[in-house]
Design a protein around this motif. Structure first.
Motif, short mmCIF file in Angstrom:
data_model
loop_
_atom_site.label_atom_id
_atom_site.label_comp_id
_atom_site.label_asym_id
_atom_site.label_seq_id
_atom_site.Cartn_x
_atom_site.Cartn_y
_atom_site.Cartn_z
N THR A 49 0.84 -1.20 0.00
CA THR A 49 0.00 0.00 0.00
C THR A 49 0.88 1.25 0.00
O THR A 49 1.99 1.24 0.52
N LEU A 50 0.34 2.29 -0.59
CA LEU A 50 0.98 3.60 -0.58
C LEU A 50 0.05 4.57 0.14
O LEU A 50 -1.14 4.62 -0.16
N ASP A 51 0.61 5.33 1.06
CA ASP A 51 -0.15 6.38 1.74
C ASP A 51 -0.06 7.62 0.86
O ASP A 51 1.02 8.21 0.71
N PRO A 55 4.46 12.64 1.73
CA PRO A 55 5.16 13.46 0.73
C PRO A 55 5.95 12.64 -0.30
O PRO A 55 6.14 13.08 -1.43
N GLU A 56 6.36 11.44 0.08
CA GLU A 56 7.09 10.56 -0.83
C GLU A 56 6.23 10.18 -2.04
O GLU A 56 6.75 9.87 -3.11
N ASN A 57 4.91 10.22 -1.90
CA ASN A 57 4.00 9.84 -2.97
C ASN A 57 3.26 11.04 -3.56
O ASN A 57 2.24 10.89 -4.21
N ALA A 58 3.80 12.23 -3.35
CA ALA A 58 3.14 13.47 -3.79
C ALA A 58 2.91 13.52 -5.29
O ALA A 58 1.95 14.14 -5.75
N LYS A 59 3.74 12.87 -6.07
CA LYS A 59 3.57 12.89 -7.54
C LYS A 59 2.25 12.26 -7.97
O LYS A 59 1.75 12.55 -9.04
N PHE A 66 3.77 9.69 -11.41
CA PHE A 66 4.01 8.30 -11.05
C PHE A 66 5.10 8.19 -10.00
O PHE A 66 5.89 9.12 -9.81
N VAL A 67 5.12 7.05 -9.31
CA VAL A 67 6.18 6.70 -8.37
C VAL A 67 6.63 5.28 -8.67
O VAL A 67 5.88 4.50 -9.28
N LEU A 68 7.83 4.95 -8.23
CA LEU A 68 8.38 3.61 -8.40
C LEU A 68 8.54 2.97 -7.03
O LEU A 68 9.08 3.58 -6.12
N LYS A 69 8.05 1.74 -6.91
CA LYS A 69 8.20 1.02 -5.64
C LYS A 69 8.13 -0.48 -5.92
O LYS A 69 7.24 -0.94 -6.64
N ASN A 70 9.05 -1.23 -5.33
CA ASN A 70 9.07 -2.69 -5.44
C ASN A 70 9.05 -3.17 -6.89
O ASN A 70 8.37 -4.14 -7.21
#
Length: 150
Positions: A49-51, A55-59, A66-70
């Motif tokens: 999950t992304l909160d 601020p890390e997911n502000a995009k 977009f963001v990159l994770k895992n």
């Protein structure tokens, strides 16, 4: 030991001492090199999950962001819906897939120019062949928490 034999032995030892670090540096056995060279495995077992208030997911607040994770690209498409795909390209396994706002929003790998619809369908041919489908993940939004899963 004669002088000539001593110099030969010394020369071979010096050459080995200088060459060994270079040979080790050129190997591609490390995990870091594996990703840089392609053939990164497509992520499996994805469930995180992304909160969205982090601020890390502000995009993800903006359409096209977009963001990159895992090894997953999580994007807010141009219609404001969340989409997620493997960051690993199905063409040659480079982990360079990103979301771009071309053609209504697509997943794009800039290594060889592979392009994919938001459902993972390949759009173009690369190296004369159509790429395999890009792996797509499900998304589920509950309040400010965005779940990405298989």
């Amino acid at each position: 030991m004669e002088r000539k034999q001593f110099l030969k032995t010394l020369g071979a030892s010096a050459a080995f001492a200088l060459a060994f670090p270079c040979l080790h540096g050129c190997s591609n056995d490390s995990e870091e090199d594996e990703g840089a060279e392609g053939n990164t495995p497509v992520p499996t077992g994805i469930d995180f999950t992304l909160d969205l208030s982090d601020p890390e997911n502000a995009k993800l607040a903006n359409n096209g962001g977009f963001v990159l994770k895992n090894l997953v690209v999580v994007a807010k498409n141009l219609e404001g819906e969340f989409v997620a795909a493997s960051q690993v390209c199905s063409h040659q396994g480079y982990d360079e897939v990103r979301f771009v706002d071309l053609d209504g929003g697509i997943f794009y790998c800039d290594v060889h120019g592979s392009r994919f619809e938001q459902n993972g369908t390949p759009i173009n041919k690369v190296d004369g062949a159509t790429a395999k489908t890009l792996k797509i993940f499900k998304t589920e939004l509950t309040d400010n928490m965005l779940r990405i899963f298989e």
